[in-house]
Design a protein around this motif. Structure first.
Motif, PDB file in Angstrom:
ATOM      1  N   ALA A 269      -1.467   0.522  -2.298  1.00 35.17           N
ATOM      2  CA  ALA A 269      -2.042  -0.571  -1.438  1.00 35.17           C
ATOM      3  C   ALA A 269      -2.207  -1.912  -1.962  1.00 35.17           C
ATOM      4  O   ALA A 269      -2.169  -2.948  -1.250  1.00 35.17           O
ATOM      5  CB  ALA A 269      -3.635  -0.049  -0.968  1.00 35.17           C
TER       6      ALA A 269
ATOM      7  N   LEU B 227      -6.013  -6.429   3.177  1.00 39.26           N
ATOM      8  CA  LEU B 227      -7.169  -5.776   2.612  1.00 39.26           C
ATOM      9  C   LEU B 227      -8.478  -6.435   3.455  1.00 39.26           C
ATOM     10  O   LEU B 227      -8.794  -7.441   3.130  1.00 39.26           O
ATOM     11  CB  LEU B 227      -7.323  -5.980   1.154  1.00 39.26           C
TER      12      LEU B 227
ATOM     13  N   ALA C  65     -10.898   2.731   2.382  1.00 36.46           N
ATOM     14  CA  ALA C  65     -11.541   2.951   0.975  1.00 36.46           C
ATOM     15  C   ALA C  65     -12.906   3.036   1.110  1.00 36.46           C
ATOM     16  O   ALA C  65     -13.483   1.792   1.491  1.00 36.46           O
ATOM     17  CB  ALA C  65     -10.854   2.384  -0.073  1.00 36.46           C
TER      18      ALA C  65
ATOM     19  N   LEU D 270      -9.154   1.207  -4.423  1.00 33.03           N
ATOM     20  CA  LEU D 270      -7.980   1.275  -3.669  1.00 33.03           C
ATOM     21  C   LEU D 270      -6.870   1.967  -4.348  1.00 33.03           C
ATOM     22  O   LEU D 270      -6.682   1.930  -5.444  1.00 33.03           O
ATOM     23  CB  LEU D 270      -7.590   0.000  -3.097  1.00 33.03           C
TER      24      LEU D 270
ATOM     25  N   TYR E  53      -7.237  -0.973   4.367  1.00 36.18           N
ATOM     26  CA  TYR E  53      -6.102  -1.577   3.720  1.00 36.18           C
ATOM     27  C   TYR E  53      -4.627  -0.879   4.613  1.00 36.18           C
ATOM     28  O   TYR E  53      -4.623   0.117   5.134  1.00 36.18           O
ATOM     29  CB  TYR E  53      -5.875  -1.144   2.268  1.00 36.18           C
TER      30      TYR E  53
ATOM     31  N   CYS F 244     -13.297  -0.910   2.640  1.00 36.12           N
ATOM     32  CA  CYS F 244     -11.932  -1.654   2.754  1.00 36.12           C
ATOM     33  C   CYS F 244     -11.105  -1.179   3.327  1.00 36.12           C
ATOM     34  O   CYS F 244     -10.752  -0.037   2.976  1.00 36.12           O
ATOM     35  CB  CYS F 244     -11.566  -1.870   1.316  1.00 36.12           C
TER      36      CYS F 244
END
Length: 252
Positions: free
Chosen positions: A134, A67, A89, A130, A80, A78
């Protein structure tokens, strides 16, 4: 490094100082005198060549996810990455709001109470957006900015549970650095697995007479590992027994 520091101390010319600072930075990154052969890790640190997504995914197992956060305005992001999937995200909060939440969290922790509202607020801002797939059991967090000041495993989800109850959280400076570390481990594996035991107290012993009046202290001294109810067999003595025990524990 010491020689460069001395030259910098006595230098007054701006261009000369700038050159010395650059050389000092390189020498510090190399962790040794300039001119030595660069290792792959040192080359990557100096040149900063990003690693491809497929290479990063190949270094992960099915239970790991990276992350990597980027704080920005008006929204943050973010990235991931798992073994087989990846995505970005969009987080609902910008860097200013997240920084305020981090400051509030640290202030609330100092009160030493169980009620830390910022813990759940940070979870909602950083992890809730998220996708569920993930959030693997092992999370490798690459924080950004003020996120370096908070422990992700101490954040609480919607039900008030700490992240550490379901995830193992570790940290990395970047996905590229993580990939280099993992590759270095593969190229230099441990030559042999080893299990060593020593000084283990298998059977209860009599406590000193001075402590026999205190049953609790006697129990603690005579059975420090709680093995009285679970006696263990003696260690192997013969070569065949040692070889058999090595197979059980996965050593050779």
């Amino acid at each position: 490094i010491s020689q460069l520091q001395i030259q910098l101390l006595h230098s007054t010319l701006p261009l000369e100082r700038q050159s010395l600072l650059e050389r000092l930075f390189r020498a510090d990154q190399m962790l040794g005198p300039e001119g030595e052969t660069e290792t792959p890790m040192q080359k990557a640190a100096l040149r900063g060549t990003p690693v491809g997504l497929s290479d990063i995914q190949h270094s992960l197992n099915s239970r790991e996810a990276i992350l990597e956060y980027v704080l920005d305005a008006p929204q943050s992001f973010c990235l991931y990455i798992t073994r087989h999937r990846a995505g970005v995200a969009t987080l609902p909060a910008g860097h200013e709001e997240i920084e305020k939440l981090v400051a509030a969290y640290r202030q609330q922790v100092l009160t030493r109470t169980n009620d830390i509202p910022a813990s759940h607020q940070l979870y909602s801002a950083l992890l809730k957006p998220l996708p569920a797939w993930a959030l693997k059991p092992s999370l490798i967090v690459v924080p950004d900015g003020e996120l370096n000041l908070i422990p992700f495993d101490a954040l609480t989800d919607n039900e008030g549970r700490y992240i550490l109850a379901a995830h193992v959280v570790s940290y990395a400076p970047s996905a590229t650095a993580l990939n280099l570390i993992e590759n270095s481990r593969r190229k230099n594996p441990a030559p042999i697995m080893f299990l060593g035991l020593g000084g283990v107290q298998y059977q209860a012993t009599n406590a000193p007479e001075s402590l026999t009046s205190d049953s609790q202290s006697t129990t603690t001294l005579s059975d420090p590992f709680g093995l009285r109810a679970h006696p263990l067999p003696d260690l192997p003595h013969s070569a065949d027994e040692v070889k058999s025990a090595g197979k059980i524990f996965g050593s050779s």
